[in-house]
Design an enzyme around this catalytic site. Sequence first.
Site, short mmCIF file in Angstrom:
data_model
loop_
_atom_site.label_atom_id
_atom_site.label_comp_id
_atom_site.label_asym_id
_atom_site.label_seq_id
_atom_site.Cartn_x
_atom_site.Cartn_y
_atom_site.Cartn_z
N ASP A 1 9.47 6.84 -45.38
CA ASP A 1 9.73 5.43 -45.66
C ASP A 1 8.59 4.55 -45.15
O ASP A 1 8.59 3.34 -45.36
CB ASP A 1 11.08 4.98 -45.13
CG ASP A 1 11.25 5.18 -43.63
OD1 ASP A 1 10.27 5.56 -42.94
OD2 ASP A 1 12.39 4.97 -43.13
N SER A 2 7.59 5.18 -44.53
CA SER A 2 6.35 4.48 -44.22
C SER A 2 5.69 3.94 -45.49
O SER A 2 4.82 3.06 -45.42
CB SER A 2 5.37 5.41 -43.50
OG SER A 2 5.23 6.64 -44.21
N LYS B 1 15.28 13.73 -43.64
CA LYS B 1 15.05 13.27 -42.27
C LYS B 1 15.86 12.02 -42.00
O LYS B 1 15.82 11.06 -42.79
CB LYS B 1 13.56 13.00 -42.03
CG LYS B 1 13.26 12.49 -40.60
CD LYS B 1 11.79 12.57 -40.28
CE LYS B 1 10.97 11.50 -40.95
NZ LYS B 1 11.31 10.13 -40.47
N GLU C 1 16.90 9.13 -38.88
CA GLU C 1 16.46 8.55 -37.61
C GLU C 1 17.65 8.23 -36.73
O GLU C 1 18.64 7.65 -37.19
CB GLU C 1 15.66 7.27 -37.85
CG GLU C 1 14.32 7.50 -38.52
CD GLU C 1 13.49 6.22 -38.59
OE1 GLU C 1 13.84 5.24 -37.89
OE2 GLU C 1 12.50 6.20 -39.33
N GLU D 1 8.77 10.91 -31.82
CA GLU D 1 7.70 9.92 -31.99
C GLU D 1 7.52 9.06 -30.76
O GLU D 1 8.49 8.55 -30.17
CB GLU D 1 8.01 9.01 -33.20
CG GLU D 1 6.94 7.96 -33.44
CD GLU D 1 7.09 7.21 -34.75
OE1 GLU D 1 6.29 6.29 -35.00
OE2 GLU D 1 8.01 7.55 -35.53
N ASP E 1 12.51 11.21 -46.35
CA ASP E 1 13.21 10.28 -45.46
C ASP E 1 14.49 9.76 -46.10
O ASP E 1 14.50 9.43 -47.29
CB ASP E 1 12.31 9.09 -45.12
CG ASP E 1 11.62 9.22 -43.79
OD1 ASP E 1 12.10 9.97 -42.93
OD2 ASP E 1 10.56 8.57 -43.60
#
Length: 271
Positions: free
Chosen positions: A51-52, A118, A120, A187, A90
């Site tokens: 999602d970057s 993925k 978070e 991270e 993501d």
Amino acid sequence: MSTQSQKKKVTVTTLQQMKRDGERFAMMTAYDYCQSVTANKAGVDVMLVGDSLGMVIQGHDSSLPVTVEDIAYHVRCVRRGNTHAMIMADMPFMSYFNEVTTLENAASLMRDGAHMVKLEGAGWLGKSTQLLARHGIPVCAHMGLTPQSVNHLGGYRVQGRDPGQAEKIIAEAKQLETAGASVILLECVPTSLGKAVSEALEIPVIGIGAGPHTDAQVLVWHDLLGLYPGKPAKFVKNFLEGNPNGIEGAVRDYVTAVKDGSFPAPEHCYE
């Protein structure tokens, strides 16, 4: 048949065996067909459709505006250039807030070509992780600095410097492993914590700003090549600068540096 097409596909089992063998693997973001082709030629093991893309592709100031449809589109683009790498996708902001939504969105991304999703968070991801794993969807749990929670965290800050917080991260990583996570991504944490988490788990730990002792490293394509404007994060290295072999050579050098342990160097790490 080319050597590239003969290369064995990377699976969850591959990554787990690499951890057991003490062999590091390299992960990189990819958002389109050409990046995917380059990553495969250079020997990247895992491609993350992250999602970057909200920042490096769409120009937002965070990843929060990214939708499942955005990720799905880029997964399809990356899939078309892929020969052997694992594709991780993501789950964007608020796309896994209840069981039905989580399953529907993860299944959609898997159908589009992802091999793993993925999420978070921290220990609270346990139920979602267990749910997805039970339905055959491999999960990477993203811990430490979680950009989707940037407003709650008060900015992009190193996590786990406090001993109590560090112990909590280790404990919750173990919980997520027990819940069925296939991989942990860690991270922006101190090197000592990256090492502790990696040693505490049987599943692979991927680091980004988590020191040299994790089982793998990940960088954003645009950071790896020095393309993103502004001051780069401490954990970023520009592998294209001064490289006579162009973009593919830069990505190949990144893969080599991850595998031989020369990246990240001390100047890319947090204490």
